[in-house]
Design an enzyme around this catalytic site. Structure first.
Site, PDB file in Angstrom:
ATOM      1  CB  SER A 113      37.900   2.161  27.800  1.00 44.31           C
ATOM      2  OG  SER A 113      37.536   1.865  26.917  1.00 44.31           O
ATOM      3  CB  SER A 114      36.427   6.930  25.778  1.00 41.48           C
ATOM      4  OG  SER A 114      36.940   5.736  24.783  1.00 41.48           O
ATOM      5  CE  LYS A 146      40.162  -2.357  30.329  1.00 43.17           C
ATOM      6  NZ  LYS A 146      41.100  -2.703  30.760  1.00 43.17           N
TER       7      LYS A 146
END
Ligand code: GFB
Length: 315
Positions: A113-114, A146
């Site tokens: 994810s960003s 993440k």
């Protein structure tokens, strides 16, 4: 760099195939001719159960794995439930990645994810910004999980020579998104609010925060296309960003959504809700240089998602 087209009969396991991302992956893979896509719903396979995951991999022996299973949510859900966002995600991804290695899968794609990037990363955010500064507090738990997934894939690549790659998508939206106002992301929440305001004749739509944060929105069908592209063209354990290359402010997003929905009232601002990261725009030079570009314009994507919402959620 491999540029070989994958055999359409290769067995691909999409972990999380009921979600926004996983369902888009299945749609895209099927439209591209893949037909060997084993599926298990949650009652058949609990991805948080290590033994169940190991025996699924031992029996099915997929050739390719895409890790699209995750506990996800918008800014409020992330902020309210850090234990679940950290623990559930670590558990699922650890089980899948290890079982994939033990079952000798040919390739694995982990989706991050960003929000793994620092709160004040340079914009647009290059892949090299990972671990270069403090994270945004509202989604730190999810980001740490993440980052752990990225590092585990990297470790399998380094220690065992596994072809485990990691892609970092920007904020996503599309069919099968979560439209629950408490737990969803901004785009589906605003779509629902604008729709409900229009149908009830309300004068205003309440938008959280100041409206100043900027976000990049990618239609999930574009992400699915990028994932197949990376499976066929990218074999490095170094992370790679996936985005459209453009961002807008939350105010502009709210105005665009109201326009698509046909709500002509006012926007009201709820300053008690957090803004989160001031800006999140990914640098997609690396992906562009490989030859992939997003194709779905934001307005078209929102209109298509609104259509899906009307048919599947609103009624
Ligand atoms: O999409 P969102 O929830 O998550 O919020 P993030 C983006 C911006 O939209 C924030 C504002 O500034 C929100 O305050 N916003 C305005 C709203 N109205 C609303 C609304 O009705 N609902 C919501 N949810 N937001 C998430 C992370 O961050 O991004 C996750 O929490 C993940 O970990 C995801 O990485 C992609 O973009 O701030």
């Amino acid at each position: 760099m491999a540029t070989i087209m994958m055999d359409r009969s290769e067995k691909i396991f999409v972990a999380g195939h009921h979600g926004l991302v996983g369902s888009a992956l299945i749609r895209h893979l099927e439209s591209e001719g893949f037909h060997n896509l084993p599926r298990r719903d949650r009652s058949q396979l609990d991805l948080a159960d290590e033994r169940a995951v190991q025996s699924f991999f031992a029996v099915e022996k997929p050739s390719i794995v895409i890790v699209a299973a995750a506990k996800v949510g918008g800014i409020k859900a992330n902020n309210d439930f850090p234990v679940e966002f950290l623990f559930d995600n670590l558990r699922m991804q650890n089980n899948i990645i290890r079982a994939a290695h033990e079952a000798a899968v040919r390739k694995l794609l982990f989706l991050g994810s960003s929000c793994i990037y620092p709160k004040f990363a340079p914009q647009p955010i290059p892949e090299t910004a990972l671990l270069s500064g403090p994270l945004e507090p509202t989604n730190e738990a999810y980001a740490i999980a993440k980052i752990a997934g990225i590092k585990l894939c990297h470790a399998y690549a380094r220690e065992y020579g596994a072809n485990f790659i990691s892609a970092m998508p920007t904020n996503l939206f599309g069919p099968n998104d979560n439209f629950d106002l408490d737990t969803s992301h901004a785009l589906p929440a605003l779509l629902r609010k604008a729709h409900e305001a229009k149908t009830s004749g309300a004068r205003e739509v309440v938008v959280w925060g100041s409206g100043r944060p900027r976000r990049e929105f990618l239609h999930v069908d574009d992400l699915a296309s990028a994932c197949l592209f990376l499976l066929e063209n990218y074999d490095s354990p170094e992370i790679i960003n996936v985005g459209c290359g453009e961002d807008i402010s939350i105010r502009e997003l709210a105005e665009l959504i109201c326009d698509v929905v046909g709500f002509t009232g006012e926007l009201a601002w709820d300053g008690t809700k957090p803004d989160g990261t001031p800006r999140k725009l990914l640098d997609v030079t690396k992906l562009h240089n490989l030859g992939w570009h997003a194709t779905i314009p934001l307005r078209d994507g929102i209109a298509q998602t609104y259509d899906w919402f009307l048919k599947n959620v609103a009624h």
